[in-house]
Design an enzyme around this catalytic site. Structure first.
Site, PDB file in Angstrom:
ATOM      1  N   ASP A   1     -12.114-114.802  42.799  1.00 48.37           N
ATOM      2  CA  ASP A   1     -12.421-113.381  42.607  1.00 48.37           C
ATOM      3  C   ASP A   1     -11.981-112.861  41.245  1.00 48.37           C
ATOM      4  O   ASP A   1     -11.603-111.702  41.098  1.00 48.37           O
ATOM      5  CB  ASP A   1     -11.795-112.538  43.744  1.00 48.37           C
ATOM      6  CG  ASP A   1     -12.176-113.087  45.092  1.00 48.37           C
ATOM      7  OD1 ASP A   1     -13.380-113.223  45.331  1.00 48.37           O
ATOM      8  OD2 ASP A   1     -11.278-113.412  45.887  1.00 48.37           O
ATOM      9  N   GLU A   2     -12.056-113.727  40.237  1.00 47.11           N
ATOM     10  CA  GLU A   2     -11.670-113.315  38.881  1.00 47.11           C
ATOM     11  C   GLU A   2     -12.783-112.528  38.189  1.00 47.11           C
ATOM     12  O   GLU A   2     -12.574-111.982  37.104  1.00 47.11           O
ATOM     13  CB  GLU A   2     -11.345-114.545  38.016  1.00 47.11           C
ATOM     14  CG  GLU A   2     -10.157-115.366  38.488  1.00 47.11           C
ATOM     15  CD  GLU A   2     -10.584-116.478  39.439  1.00 47.11           C
ATOM     16  OE1 GLU A   2     -11.771-116.533  39.828  1.00 47.11           O
ATOM     17  OE2 GLU A   2      -9.716-117.290  39.801  1.00 47.11           O
ATOM     18  N   GLY A   3     -13.959-112.529  38.799  1.00 48.73           N
ATOM     19  CA  GLY A   3     -15.099-111.876  38.152  1.00 48.73           C
ATOM     20  C   GLY A   3     -16.045-112.896  37.532  1.00 48.73           C
ATOM     21  O   GLY A   3     -16.763-112.591  36.576  1.00 48.73           O
TER      22      GLY A   3
ATOM     23  N   GLY B   1     -18.796-114.023  38.738  1.00 46.48           N
ATOM     24  CA  GLY B   1     -20.187-113.613  38.927  1.00 46.48           C
ATOM     25  C   GLY B   1     -20.671-112.795  37.742  1.00 46.48           C
ATOM     26  O   GLY B   1     -21.763-113.017  37.214  1.00 46.48           O
ATOM     27  N   LYS B   2     -19.839-111.868  37.324  1.00 45.10           N
ATOM     28  CA  LYS B   2     -20.201-111.001  36.206  1.00 45.10           C
ATOM     29  C   LYS B   2     -20.297-111.793  34.898  1.00 45.10           C
ATOM     30  O   LYS B   2     -21.224-111.595  34.090  1.00 45.10           O
ATOM     31  CB  LYS B   2     -19.147-109.885  36.097  1.00 45.10           C
ATOM     32  CG  LYS B   2     -19.450-108.857  35.031  1.00 45.10           C
ATOM     33  CD  LYS B   2     -18.460-108.950  33.907  1.00 45.10           C
ATOM     34  CE  LYS B   2     -18.865-108.104  32.727  1.00 45.10           C
ATOM     35  NZ  LYS B   2     -18.477-106.730  32.813  1.00 45.10           N
TER      36      LYS B   2
ATOM     37  N   HIS C   1     -19.589-113.704  45.354  1.00 44.26           N
ATOM     38  CA  HIS C   1     -19.611-113.281  43.949  1.00 44.26           C
ATOM     39  C   HIS C   1     -20.305-111.933  43.856  1.00 44.26           C
ATOM     40  O   HIS C   1     -21.336-111.717  44.478  1.00 44.26           O
ATOM     41  CB  HIS C   1     -20.375-114.293  43.094  1.00 44.26           C
ATOM     42  CG  HIS C   1     -19.652-115.599  42.943  1.00 44.26           C
ATOM     43  ND1 HIS C   1     -20.211-116.687  42.341  1.00 44.26           N
ATOM     44  CD2 HIS C   1     -18.408-115.961  43.310  1.00 44.26           C
ATOM     45  CE1 HIS C   1     -19.332-117.678  42.344  1.00 44.26           C
ATOM     46  NE2 HIS C   1     -18.239-117.266  42.941  1.00 44.26           N
TER      47      HIS C   1
ATOM     48  N   THR D   1     -14.897-111.466  53.554  1.00 41.10           N
ATOM     49  CA  THR D   1     -14.089-111.138  54.731  1.00 41.10           C
ATOM     50  C   THR D   1     -13.706-109.657  54.816  1.00 41.10           C
ATOM     51  O   THR D   1     -13.206-109.210  55.843  1.00 41.10           O
ATOM     52  CB  THR D   1     -12.775-111.938  54.696  1.00 41.10           C
ATOM     53  OG1 THR D   1     -12.090-111.628  53.468  1.00 41.10           O
ATOM     54  CG2 THR D   1     -13.029-113.432  54.750  1.00 41.10           C
TER      55      THR D   1
ATOM     56  N   ARG E   1      -7.279-107.492  49.237  1.00 41.66           N
ATOM     57  CA  ARG E   1      -6.746-108.562  48.384  1.00 41.66           C
ATOM     58  C   ARG E   1      -5.327-108.246  47.936  1.00 41.66           C
ATOM     59  O   ARG E   1      -5.036-107.107  47.559  1.00 41.66           O
ATOM     60  CB  ARG E   1      -7.627-108.739  47.144  1.00 41.66           C
ATOM     61  CG  ARG E   1      -8.999-109.297  47.472  1.00 41.66           C
ATOM     62  CD  ARG E   1      -9.835-109.456  46.201  1.00 41.66           C
ATOM     63  NE  ARG E   1     -11.181-109.898  46.514  1.00 41.66           N
ATOM     64  CZ  ARG E   1     -12.258-109.616  45.783  1.00 41.66           C
ATOM     65  NH1 ARG E   1     -12.142-108.911  44.682  1.00 41.66           N
ATOM     66  NH2 ARG E   1     -13.443-110.058  46.143  1.00 41.66           N
TER      67      ARG E   1
ATOM     68  N   GLY F   1     -15.195-103.745  32.447  1.00 38.72           N
ATOM     69  CA  GLY F   1     -15.667-102.954  33.589  1.00 38.72           C
ATOM     70  C   GLY F   1     -16.571-103.832  34.430  1.00 38.72           C
ATOM     71  O   GLY F   1     -16.926-104.935  34.009  1.00 38.72           O
TER      72      GLY F   1
END
Ligand code: IMP
Ligand code: MG
Length: 336
Positions: free
Chosen positions: A13-15, A17-18, A43, A251, A255, A323
């Site tokens: 979940d660090e980003g 996807g972005k 993602h 889920t 976090r 962002g």
């Protein structure tokens, strides 16, 4: 020609996807192929005011000219894939390697119903652990055995090799993060496979000599979902007060949040063979940096943070996310 791997440097979940979406728009890869565990990963990609959450389709899908693939190392849940193909409109350009492992209802029931996986480890309940276990036992179905997947089947390594030979760019998208790697993470509080760059190459059938760059994504304030050690963790009281409140894409669990972990960043960059670091959430270091697209316009506080991070990671920070929206980024790759 360039083949780039993108992986998470902390606990997921660090980003990623972005970052994948940005690189896709900029580098125009012919193929974006997903490695990693399976639909346990969520993602998030935001383009304009539209936000997408994907668990099977590569997050680079927002770049419409790329062929989208799922590598053979990845577990496919045909129900999740169908849902995403239908809702995202990617039919015709999404392909699944014929050897992908399959997640069945039974795997999900075993994941959710197991005290060890669901309670002790805090698994996502998506069936990945039991499915990988069956795959190791050689009793799991493969994508080619599932009639509903017939229209998507491909030899992903051959497709990638053909594009690399033509001189096209290829992006290999990792999932999860270094800290939950089965091999290098906080065992037993980890996922059911390695999550490092070498694994992502293997998942897609791309040999190590074919990889040009490894982008490791670090979050200024790392987060962790599920159980397990988190040395820089802060109390929810503190992270809430800082305005950092995140919930899992898969889920919906809250976090856990921590401070920058210099030791973990260095070790993770080393094992991943990082050539270009990315840092996300710099607007949490200094709110004034939200949405900034020009390095010169970052505050001294943010620049100092990045300088320190570069020393810790031992590699240049080439991408700085300011962002959640895909264009809220500073891309220094050409300047390095
Ligand atoms: P599993 O991968 O569902 O078996 O879960 C094992 C551990 O990895 C749990 O702590 C999960 O919360 C964590 N995990 C699995 N996938 C992800 C992810 O994509 N992001 C963050 N944590 C994850
Ligand atoms: Mg995620």
């Amino acid at each position: 020609m360039s083949c780039t791997i993108i992986v998470g440097g902390f606990f997921g979940d660090e980003g990623k996807g972005k970052i994948v979406a940005h690189i896709a728009f900029k580098d125009k890869p012919a193929i974006i192929s997903r490695g990693g565990v399976g639909p346990n990963a969520g993602h998030t990609v935001q383009v304009g005011d539209r936000e997408y959450g994907v668990r099977m389709v590569p997050s680079g899908f927002v770049y419409k000219d790329a062929k989208l693939c799922i590598g053979s190392g990845v577990l496919v849940d045909p129900r999740v894939l169908k849902f995403e193909v239908d809702t995202l409109g990617v039919k015709g350009r999404i392909f699944v390697d014929k050897r992908c492992g399959i997640i069945t209802e039974d795997h999900i029931a075993r994941d959710k119903g197991s005290d060890h996986l669901a309670k002790k480890i805090g698994s996502t309940g998506s069936g990945c652990g039991p499915a990988n276990s069956d795959r190791v036992m050689r009793i799991s179905p493969q994508a080619k055995d599932v009639p509903e997947l017939a229209e998507y089947l491909l030899d992903v390594p051959l497709a990638i090799d053909a594009e690399l030979k033509k001189g096209s760019n290829v992006l290999l998208e990792g999932t999860q993060g270094f800290g939950i790697s089965l091999y290098y993470g906080t065992y037993p509080f980890v996922t059911s496979k390695d999550t490092s760059a070498s694994q992502i190459a293997a998942d897609n059938g791309v040999g190590p000599t074919k990889i040009d760059d490894v982008v490791v994504v670090f979050k200024a304030y790392p987060t962790r979902v599920g159980e397990g050690p988190f040395s820089t963790e802060m109390t929810f009281e503190k992270s809430d007060a800082m305005g950092i409140k995140e919930f899992g894409t898969v889920t919906h669990r809250k976090r856990r949040v921590g401070g920058w972990d210099a030791d973990m960043a260095r070790y993770s960059a080393m094992i991943n063979g990082c050539t270009q670091a990315a840092i996300t959430g710099i607007d949490r270091v200094d709110k004034d940096c939200f949405g900034v697209r020009d390095f010169a316009k970052l505050s001294k506080k943010a620049k100092d943070f990045i300088k320190q991070a570069e020393d810790d990671i031992g590699c240049s920070v080439a991408l700085i996310s300011t962002g959640p929206e895909v264009t809220q980024i500073i891309d220094l790759r050409d300047e390095l």
